[in-house]
Design a protein around this motif. Structure first.
Motif, PDB file in Angstrom:
ATOM      1  N   VAL A 290      -4.504  52.091 -49.977  1.00  0.00           N
ATOM      2  CA  VAL A 290      -5.269  52.471 -48.774  1.00  0.00           C
ATOM      3  C   VAL A 290      -6.542  52.361 -49.120  1.00  0.00           C
ATOM      4  O   VAL A 290      -7.021  52.707 -50.167  1.00  0.00           O
ATOM      5  N   PHE A 291      -7.535  51.961 -48.103  1.00  0.00           N
ATOM      6  CA  PHE A 291      -8.774  51.863 -48.304  1.00  0.00           C
ATOM      7  C   PHE A 291      -9.417  53.277 -48.603  1.00  0.00           C
ATOM      8  O   PHE A 291      -9.213  54.254 -48.116  1.00  0.00           O
ATOM      9  N   VAL A 292     -10.176  53.099 -49.688  1.00  0.00           N
ATOM     10  CA  VAL A 292     -10.858  54.353 -50.280  1.00  0.00           C
ATOM     11  C   VAL A 292     -12.276  54.393 -49.573  1.00  0.00           C
ATOM     12  O   VAL A 292     -12.886  55.283 -48.989  1.00  0.00           O
ATOM     13  N   ARG A 293     -13.237  53.354 -50.090  1.00  0.00           N
ATOM     14  CA  ARG A 293     -14.708  53.232 -49.732  1.00  0.00           C
ATOM     15  C   ARG A 293     -15.092  52.208 -50.323  1.00  0.00           C
ATOM     16  O   ARG A 293     -14.516  51.388 -50.829  1.00  0.00           O
TER      17      ARG A 293
ATOM     18  N   GLN B  23     -20.705  43.525 -51.744  1.00  0.00           N
ATOM     19  CA  GLN B  23     -20.194  44.657 -51.412  1.00  0.00           C
ATOM     20  C   GLN B  23     -18.798  44.760 -52.034  1.00  0.00           C
ATOM     21  O   GLN B  23     -17.930  43.662 -52.103  1.00  0.00           O
ATOM     22  N   GLU B  24     -18.196  45.741 -52.630  1.00  0.00           N
ATOM     23  CA  GLU B  24     -16.813  45.837 -53.284  1.00  0.00           C
ATOM     24  C   GLU B  24     -16.378  46.996 -52.356  1.00  0.00           C
ATOM     25  O   GLU B  24     -16.950  48.105 -51.866  1.00  0.00           O
ATOM     26  N   VAL B  25     -14.951  46.967 -52.334  1.00  0.00           N
ATOM     27  CA  VAL B  25     -14.267  47.947 -51.599  1.00  0.00           C
ATOM     28  C   VAL B  25     -13.209  48.393 -52.697  1.00  0.00           C
ATOM     29  O   VAL B  25     -12.699  47.622 -53.311  1.00  0.00           O
ATOM     30  N   ALA B  26     -12.945  49.632 -52.651  1.00  0.00           N
ATOM     31  CA  ALA B  26     -11.674  50.295 -53.471  1.00  0.00           C
ATOM     32  C   ALA B  26     -10.425  50.576 -52.665  1.00  0.00           C
ATOM     33  O   ALA B  26     -10.722  51.022 -51.350  1.00  0.00           O
TER      34      ALA B  26
ATOM     35  N   MET C 264      -3.297  55.134 -58.866  1.00  0.00           N
ATOM     36  CA  MET C 264      -4.205  54.242 -59.046  1.00  0.00           C
ATOM     37  C   MET C 264      -5.103  53.542 -58.146  1.00  0.00           C
ATOM     38  O   MET C 264      -4.929  53.944 -56.930  1.00  0.00           O
ATOM     39  N   ILE C 265      -6.302  53.270 -58.648  1.00  0.00           N
ATOM     40  CA  ILE C 265      -7.444  52.733 -57.513  1.00  0.00           C
ATOM     41  C   ILE C 265      -7.707  51.285 -58.138  1.00  0.00           C
ATOM     42  O   ILE C 265      -7.589  51.150 -59.546  1.00  0.00           O
ATOM     43  N   VAL C 266      -8.179  50.385 -57.319  1.00  0.00           N
ATOM     44  CA  VAL C 266      -8.718  49.114 -57.823  1.00  0.00           C
ATOM     45  C   VAL C 266      -9.715  48.793 -56.921  1.00  0.00           C
ATOM     46  O   VAL C 266      -9.900  49.064 -55.563  1.00  0.00           O
TER      47      VAL C 266
END
Ligand code: COA
Length: 173
Positions: free
Chosen positions: A144-147, A159-162, A123-125
């Motif tokens: 966990v921080f993705v990008r 900015q958004e973070v995943a 799962m990603i958010v």
């Protein structure tokens, strides 16, 4: 406290839209332009939610307590083609007055169950970089921080973070 998380039905569209708009206005005050937040139209969101719920491709869950429907979350197939992720938490919103009572955690659990039923295993958010409290929530659940990447909402460039969970079993409830 009476509390129930269940799959959403078409008849929930109006209540989901009310939570959606109210939660956007409280969550994004100061992050998104005031005129954009003021322009959010509950009826338009109700139509959108009716469509989403009738298409039945997204998994949508609602949380109810003594005050009625106070939160919702949705998820399904990952939408942007992010390498390594096939499932996505699309949205999760709890009315401000109902936050901190476990609805968010139970809704993530429900969405993860829905993703599993679809045969998805991770799962990603995506979350606005400056939405610190939602980021704390995802970090608490073991995300966990993705990008990060830019996103335009209304006239605002943000900015958004995943955050990601490589396995649904890694979500820490
Ligand atoms: C973020 C949100 C979904 C969390 O749901 P919630 O019902 O308030 O959270 P819960 O009560 O289920 O909390 C689950 C755990 O996360 C922690 N947590 C929740 N919000 C937190 C925060 N802002 N900071 C730190 N930890 C937090 C809780 O402490 C809890 O752990 P604990 O039981 O060990 O204390 C909810 O607050 C919300 O809708 N916020 C506004 C909308 C939003 O930002 N949505 C996400 C958009 S991407």
């Amino acid at each position: 406290m009476v509390s129930l998380v269940r799959p959403a039905e078409i008849d929930d569209a109006a209540a989901i839209a009310r939570v959606h708009v109210a939660a956007w206005r409280t969550t994004y005050r100061g992050l998104l332009p005031d005129d954009f937040l003021a322009s959010l139209d509950t009826l338009r969101y109700e139509e959108r939610w009716k469509r989403t719920l009738s298409e039945r491709s997204d998994r949508v869950y609602v949380a109810e307590d003594i005050d009625g429907l106070v939160a919702f979350a949705s998820g399904g197939h990952e939408r942007a083609g992010e390498t390594g992720y096939s499932g996505e938490l699309y949205a999760i919103y709890v009315l401000r007055e109902a936050q901190g009572r476990g609805h968010g955690r139970r809704l993530v659990q429900a969405v993860a169950g829905g993703l599993r039923e679809m045969g998805l295993t991770d799962m990603i958010v995506w979350v606005l970089r400056d939405n610190r409290s939602a980021r704390d929530f995802y970090e608490k659940l073991g995300g966990v921080f993705v990008r990060s990447q830019p996103i335009t909402i209304g006239s605002a460039l943000l900015q958004e973070v995943a955050y990601g969970w490589r396995s649904l079993d890694a979500i820490r409830y």
